[in-house]
Write a protein that holds these residues in place. Structure first.
Motif, PDB file in Angstrom:
ATOM      1  N   HIS A   1      54.502  45.939  33.582  1.00 27.25           N
ATOM      2  CA  HIS A   1      54.592  45.002  34.714  1.00 27.25           C
ATOM      3  C   HIS A   1      53.249  44.410  35.122  1.00 27.25           C
ATOM      4  O   HIS A   1      52.871  44.416  36.291  1.00 27.25           O
ATOM      5  CB  HIS A   1      55.229  45.709  35.922  1.00 27.25           C
ATOM      6  N   LEU A   2      52.532  43.837  34.168  1.00 29.21           N
ATOM      7  CA  LEU A   2      51.249  43.197  34.476  1.00 29.21           C
ATOM      8  C   LEU A   2      51.416  42.060  35.472  1.00 29.21           C
ATOM      9  O   LEU A   2      50.540  41.812  36.303  1.00 29.21           O
ATOM     10  CB  LEU A   2      50.613  42.652  33.193  1.00 29.21           C
ATOM     11  N   ASN A   3      52.534  41.364  35.405  1.00 27.72           N
ATOM     12  CA  ASN A   3      52.712  40.180  36.239  1.00 27.72           C
ATOM     13  C   ASN A   3      52.872  40.511  37.720  1.00 27.72           C
ATOM     14  O   ASN A   3      52.751  39.623  38.564  1.00 27.72           O
ATOM     15  CB  ASN A   3      53.922  39.361  35.760  1.00 27.72           C
ATOM     16  N   ILE A   4      53.153  41.771  38.057  1.00 29.82           N
ATOM     17  CA  ILE A   4      53.176  42.135  39.477  1.00 29.82           C
ATOM     18  C   ILE A   4      51.804  41.872  40.095  1.00 29.82           C
ATOM     19  O   ILE A   4      51.685  41.302  41.188  1.00 29.82           O
ATOM     20  CB  ILE A   4      53.576  43.615  39.669  1.00 29.82           C
ATOM     21  N   VAL A   5      50.765  42.283  39.387  1.00 31.30           N
ATOM     22  CA  VAL A   5      49.402  42.089  39.889  1.00 31.30           C
ATOM     23  C   VAL A   5      49.035  40.611  39.875  1.00 31.30           C
ATOM     24  O   VAL A   5      48.525  40.067  40.866  1.00 31.30           O
ATOM     25  CB  VAL A   5      48.399  42.911  39.057  1.00 31.30           C
ATOM     26  N   ALA A   6      49.301  39.944  38.751  1.00 27.77           N
ATOM     27  CA  ALA A   6      48.946  38.527  38.643  1.00 27.77           C
ATOM     28  C   ALA A   6      49.672  37.682  39.691  1.00 27.77           C
ATOM     29  O   ALA A   6      49.060  36.836  40.356  1.00 27.77           O
ATOM     30  CB  ALA A   6      49.273  38.024  37.233  1.00 27.77           C
ATOM     31  N   ALA A   7      50.974  37.929  39.846  1.00 31.26           N
ATOM     32  CA  ALA A   7      51.757  37.163  40.817  1.00 31.26           C
ATOM     33  C   ALA A   7      51.289  37.446  42.241  1.00 31.26           C
ATOM     34  O   ALA A   7      51.257  36.548  43.095  1.00 31.26           O
ATOM     35  CB  ALA A   7      53.244  37.482  40.670  1.00 31.26           C
ATOM     36  N   ALA A   8      50.919  38.706  42.512  1.00 31.96           N
ATOM     37  CA  ALA A   8      50.460  39.070  43.859  1.00 31.96           C
ATOM     38  C   ALA A   8      49.146  38.388  44.209  1.00 31.96           C
ATOM     39  O   ALA A   8      48.951  37.922  45.338  1.00 31.96           O
ATOM     40  CB  ALA A   8      50.312  40.580  43.955  1.00 31.96           C
ATOM     41  N   ILE A   9      48.233  38.320  43.246  1.00 27.98           N
ATOM     42  CA  ILE A   9      46.945  37.653  43.499  1.00 27.98           C
ATOM     43  C   ILE A   9      47.177  36.179  43.825  1.00 27.98           C
ATOM     44  O   ILE A   9      46.609  35.630  44.779  1.00 27.98           O
ATOM     45  CB  ILE A   9      46.006  37.814  42.284  1.00 27.98           C
ATOM     46  N   LYS A  10      48.028  35.531  43.052  1.00 28.76           N
ATOM     47  CA  LYS A  10      48.325  34.110  43.292  1.00 28.76           C
ATOM     48  C   LYS A  10      49.095  33.925  44.603  1.00 28.76           C
ATOM     49  O   LYS A  10      48.842  32.972  45.354  1.00 28.76           O
ATOM     50  CB  LYS A  10      49.126  33.551  42.121  1.00 28.76           C
ATOM     51  N   ALA A  11      50.035  34.838  44.876  1.00 30.31           N
ATOM     52  CA  ALA A  11      50.840  34.730  46.103  1.00 30.31           C
ATOM     53  C   ALA A  11      49.977  34.887  47.346  1.00 30.31           C
ATOM     54  O   ALA A  11      50.259  34.274  48.391  1.00 30.31           O
ATOM     55  CB  ALA A  11      51.942  35.778  46.098  1.00 30.31           C
ATOM     56  N   SER A  12      48.935  35.680  47.260  1.00 33.99           N
ATOM     57  CA  SER A  12      48.088  35.920  48.438  1.00 33.99           C
ATOM     58  C   SER A  12      47.434  34.638  48.943  1.00 33.99           C
ATOM     59  O   SER A  12      47.100  34.508  50.126  1.00 33.99           O
ATOM     60  CB  SER A  12      47.019  36.981  48.124  1.00 33.99           C
ATOM     61  N   ASP A  13      47.263  33.659  48.059  1.00 34.19           N
ATOM     62  CA  ASP A  13      46.690  32.374  48.480  1.00 34.19           C
ATOM     63  C   ASP A  13      47.667  31.549  49.308  1.00 34.19           C
ATOM     64  O   ASP A  13      47.282  30.513  49.871  1.00 34.19           O
ATOM     65  CB  ASP A  13      46.244  31.572  47.248  1.00 34.19           C
ATOM     66  N   MET A  14      48.921  31.988  49.382  1.00 39.56           N
ATOM     67  CA  MET A  14      49.920  31.303  50.202  1.00 39.56           C
ATOM     68  C   MET A  14      49.984  31.904  51.604  1.00 39.56           C
ATOM     69  O   MET A  14      50.874  31.585  52.386  1.00 39.56           O
ATOM     70  CB  MET A  14      51.286  31.385  49.514  1.00 39.56           C
ATOM     71  N   PHE A  15      49.030  32.786  51.913  1.00 40.73           N
ATOM     72  CA  PHE A  15      48.920  33.423  53.223  1.00 40.73           C
ATOM     73  C   PHE A  15      47.518  33.181  53.764  1.00 40.73           C
ATOM     74  O   PHE A  15      46.575  32.971  52.996  1.00 40.73           O
ATOM     75  CB  PHE A  15      49.190  34.930  53.120  1.00 40.73           C
ATOM     76  N   GLY A  16      47.365  33.270  55.082  1.00 44.63           N
ATOM     77  CA  GLY A  16      46.061  33.060  55.701  1.00 44.63           C
ATOM     78  C   GLY A  16      45.200  34.309  55.683  1.00 44.63           C
ATOM     79  O   GLY A  16      45.600  35.364  55.167  1.00 44.63           O
ATOM     80  N   ASP A  17      44.026  34.209  56.278  1.00 49.30           N
ATOM     81  CA  ASP A  17      43.104  35.346  56.270  1.00 49.30           C
ATOM     82  C   ASP A  17      43.447  36.400  57.327  1.00 49.30           C
ATOM     83  O   ASP A  17      42.739  37.400  57.463  1.00 49.30           O
ATOM     84  CB  ASP A  17      41.651  34.885  56.431  1.00 49.30           C
ATOM     85  N   GLU A  18      44.547  36.188  58.074  1.00 51.61           N
ATOM     86  CA  GLU A  18      45.027  37.248  58.968  1.00 51.61           C
ATOM     87  C   GLU A  18      45.835  38.296  58.204  1.00 51.61           C
ATOM     88  O   GLU A  18      46.256  39.300  58.762  1.00 51.61           O
ATOM     89  CB  GLU A  18      45.871  36.645  60.103  1.00 51.61           C
ATOM     90  N   PHE A  19      46.011  38.047  56.916  1.00 49.62           N
ATOM     91  CA  PHE A  19      46.683  39.003  56.037  1.00 49.62           C
ATOM     92  C   PHE A  19      45.642  39.698  55.159  1.00 49.62           C
ATOM     93  O   PHE A  19      44.580  39.125  54.857  1.00 49.62           O
ATOM     94  CB  PHE A  19      47.709  38.299  55.149  1.00 49.62           C
ATOM     95  N   ASN A  20      45.968  40.920  54.750  1.00 48.49           N
ATOM     96  CA  ASN A  20      45.086  41.682  53.868  1.00 48.49           C
ATOM     97  C   ASN A  20      45.926  42.251  52.726  1.00 48.49           C
ATOM     98  O   ASN A  20      46.794  43.097  52.947  1.00 48.49           O
ATOM     99  CB  ASN A  20      44.401  42.813  54.635  1.00 48.49           C
ATOM    100  N   PHE A  21      45.671  41.760  51.520  1.00 47.77           N
ATOM    101  CA  PHE A  21      46.399  42.226  50.340  1.00 47.77           C
ATOM    102  C   PHE A  21      45.557  43.292  49.631  1.00 47.77           C
ATOM    103  O   PHE A  21      44.460  42.995  49.141  1.00 47.77           O
ATOM    104  CB  PHE A  21      46.682  41.070  49.384  1.00 47.77           C
ATOM    105  N   VAL A  22      46.062  44.507  49.624  1.00 48.69           N
ATOM    106  CA  VAL A  22      45.401  45.603  48.905  1.00 48.69           C
ATOM    107  C   VAL A  22      46.154  45.794  47.599  1.00 48.69           C
ATOM    108  O   VAL A  22      47.317  46.201  47.592  1.00 48.69           O
ATOM    109  CB  VAL A  22      45.418  46.897  49.734  1.00 48.69           C
ATOM    110  N   ILE A  23      45.503  45.479  46.489  1.00 47.48           N
ATOM    111  CA  ILE A  23      46.184  45.434  45.197  1.00 47.48           C
ATOM    112  C   ILE A  23      45.665  46.559  44.304  1.00 47.48           C
ATOM    113  O   ILE A  23      44.478  46.603  43.962  1.00 47.48           O
ATOM    114  CB  ILE A  23      45.969  44.071  44.517  1.00 47.48           C
ATOM    115  N   ILE A  24      46.561  47.479  43.944  1.00 45.96           N
ATOM    116  CA  ILE A  24      46.218  48.617  43.076  1.00 45.96           C
ATOM    117  C   ILE A  24      46.798  48.352  41.691  1.00 45.96           C
ATOM    118  O   ILE A  24      48.012  48.300  41.518  1.00 45.96           O
ATOM    119  CB  ILE A  24      46.786  49.946  43.625  1.00 45.96           C
ATOM    120  N   THR A  25      45.940  48.187  40.710  1.00 45.87           N
ATOM    121  CA  THR A  25      46.419  47.821  39.369  1.00 45.87           C
ATOM    122  C   THR A  25      46.953  49.014  38.587  1.00 45.87           C
ATOM    123  O   THR A  25      47.698  48.842  37.627  1.00 45.87           O
ATOM    124  CB  THR A  25      45.299  47.157  38.547  1.00 45.87           C
ATOM    125  N   GLY A  26      46.553  50.221  38.961  1.00 51.00           N
ATOM    126  CA  GLY A  26      47.041  51.429  38.295  1.00 51.00           C
ATOM    127  C   GLY A  26      46.014  52.033  37.354  1.00 51.00           C
ATOM    128  O   GLY A  26      45.248  51.308  36.703  1.00 51.00           O
TER     129      GLY A  26
END
Length: 404
Positions: free
Chosen positions: A235-260
């Motif tokens: 499931h590599l695309n979970i990480v890739a999609a999450a990084i791209k999706a985070s740009d659809m949110f403002g800086d009041e959000f914090n995405f903590v991404i654990i690749t494994g």
């Protein structure tokens, strides 16, 4: 209990942490109960050098690793020479250490290929009238194991399954044909006297030998979205999609991404490249963390597959989640996560995205929808007894092992 006892544990993995974590949760529990016991592990896959294992447990690695990232989701290419060498080393280790109790993890419910290296050892255990147990996280029986399980299960005193019985209902629901479902349920009916559903075994935390990227934290005052693809090599695309999706949110959000921890160098560099292209600085990337439970507890929402350990924490903390269950590929089908994702959807209201349909925009939409969900009450649904795996396991083990 303080009497001297020798306990051996055989396990395998695909350079992931799911099976390893469960084995060490069991061994920690055993050590707590049988505090003078001498414990050793026979590890049948590539050594996981990125983990700092407990020093009071001895480890032995079998030659010619059986499972690796490279043969994940591929039919195992049987090698007679390797199987004979592994069987010989396994038996020699057992002969030298002479355990009073021996566990095989997952086998005979699954990983039927292990029979070739285990048969001499199982015969030795039976001949010397030692206790033989199996330990599995969930009630999955792959097709190749279903044909042999009656034969091998006769050798075992008990088969511990570390989940509530209800997971069997969800697994059976993944079978399309009535005949396959009946065969699955019939196996559990025949083995009912040997099988013990212990309920969930709460995961233990590991210390990582590599301290880099090991201290993931949440950000106070922001909406924290935890993204983890689990410890599996998929499931590599979970990480890739999450990084791209985070740009659809403002800086009041914090995405903590654990690749494994199974992330290889090429994958890590690709993820870092995507991070450099971000337009909003609201995400941070980690390879692994020593305290996933605290992150899950504190996060406002979790995006992940539906593996054993992560799913337990989602239930335990009653967390909002978007699930992308791993169901296999290349003609190989896995039932565990599809079944558990459906269970979490029923109990927690988790959203489910099929991996084949995963895009950054679809993920962002589901995150926004789940964050708007009215918080539900789970007091009647989620039973605390579901998390009594350690207690039930030790009670049963104490009853089965003679004290003296």
């Amino acid at each position: 209990m303080g009497f001297s006892l020798k306990i051996g544990f055989y396990y395998t993995h695909y350079q992931c942490l799911g099976h390893t974590t469960r084995v060490h949760a069991l061994l920690s529990a055993i050590k707590e109960c049988f505090y003078k016991a001498k414990i050793f592990c026979l590890q049948g896959s590539l050594p996981q050098k990125f983990i700092s294992f407990p020093k009071d447990i001895s480890y032995f690695n079998l030659p010619y690793p059986l499972f690796t990232r490279d043969n994940f989701l591929k039919p195992y290419a049987f090698n007679n020479f390797a199987a004979e060498r592994r069987a010989k080393v396994c038996l020699q280790t057992i002969h030298n250490l002479r355990p009073d109790v021996f566990f095989t993890e997952f086998f005979p419910l699954g990983r039927n290929i292990c029979k070739y290296e285990l048969l001499p050892t199982l015969a030795y255990i039976a001949r010397h009238k030692k206790k033989l147990f199996s330990s599995a996280g969930y009630p999955v029986i792959p097709a190749d194991s279903a044909f042999d399980i009656d034969k091998f299960s006769r050798l075992y005193d008990k088969i511990f399954i570390h989940s509530p019985r209800m997971e069997m209902h969800y697994i059976s629901g993944t079978y399309n044909s009535r005949q396959e479902k009946k065969r699955y349920l019939d196996i559990f009916s025949r083995l009912s006297e040997k099988i013990v559903f212990t309920n969930y075994l709460l995961p233990v935390q590991f210390d990582f030998a590599d301290k880099q990227n090991n201290h993931a934290t949440l950000c106070k005052g922001k909406t924290n979205i935890l993204i983890t693809r689990g410890a599996g090599a998929y499931h590599l695309n979970i990480v890739a999609a999450a990084i791209k999706a985070s740009d659809m949110f403002g800086d009041e959000f914090n995405f903590v991404i654990i690749t494994g921890p199974s992330t290889i160098v090429a994958e890590w560099r690709a993820f870092q490249y995507l991070m450099l292209k971000k337009s909003v600085k609201n995400a941070v990337l980690y390879k692994h963390t020593s305290d996933m439970s605290s992150l899950l507890k504190g996060a406002d929402l979790c995006v992940c597959p539906a593996p054993y350990n992560t799913s337990i924490w989602l239930l335990y903390f009653k967390k909002n989640a978007v699930l992308i269950p791993f169901v296999g590929s290349n003609g190989v089908r896995y039932r565990e996560q599809a079944a558990r994702a459906r269970m979490l959807s029923d109990i927690l209201g988790s959203a489910i995205i099929d991996y084949e349909d995963l895009t950054a925009s679809r993920l962002a939409l589901q995150i926004k929808r789940k964050l708007k969900d009215v918080k539900r009450s789970y007091d009647e649904t989620i039973k605390r007894s579901w998390f009594s795996g350690k207690k039930v396991f030790l009670e049963e083990l104490s009853r089965l092992i003679p004290a003296g």
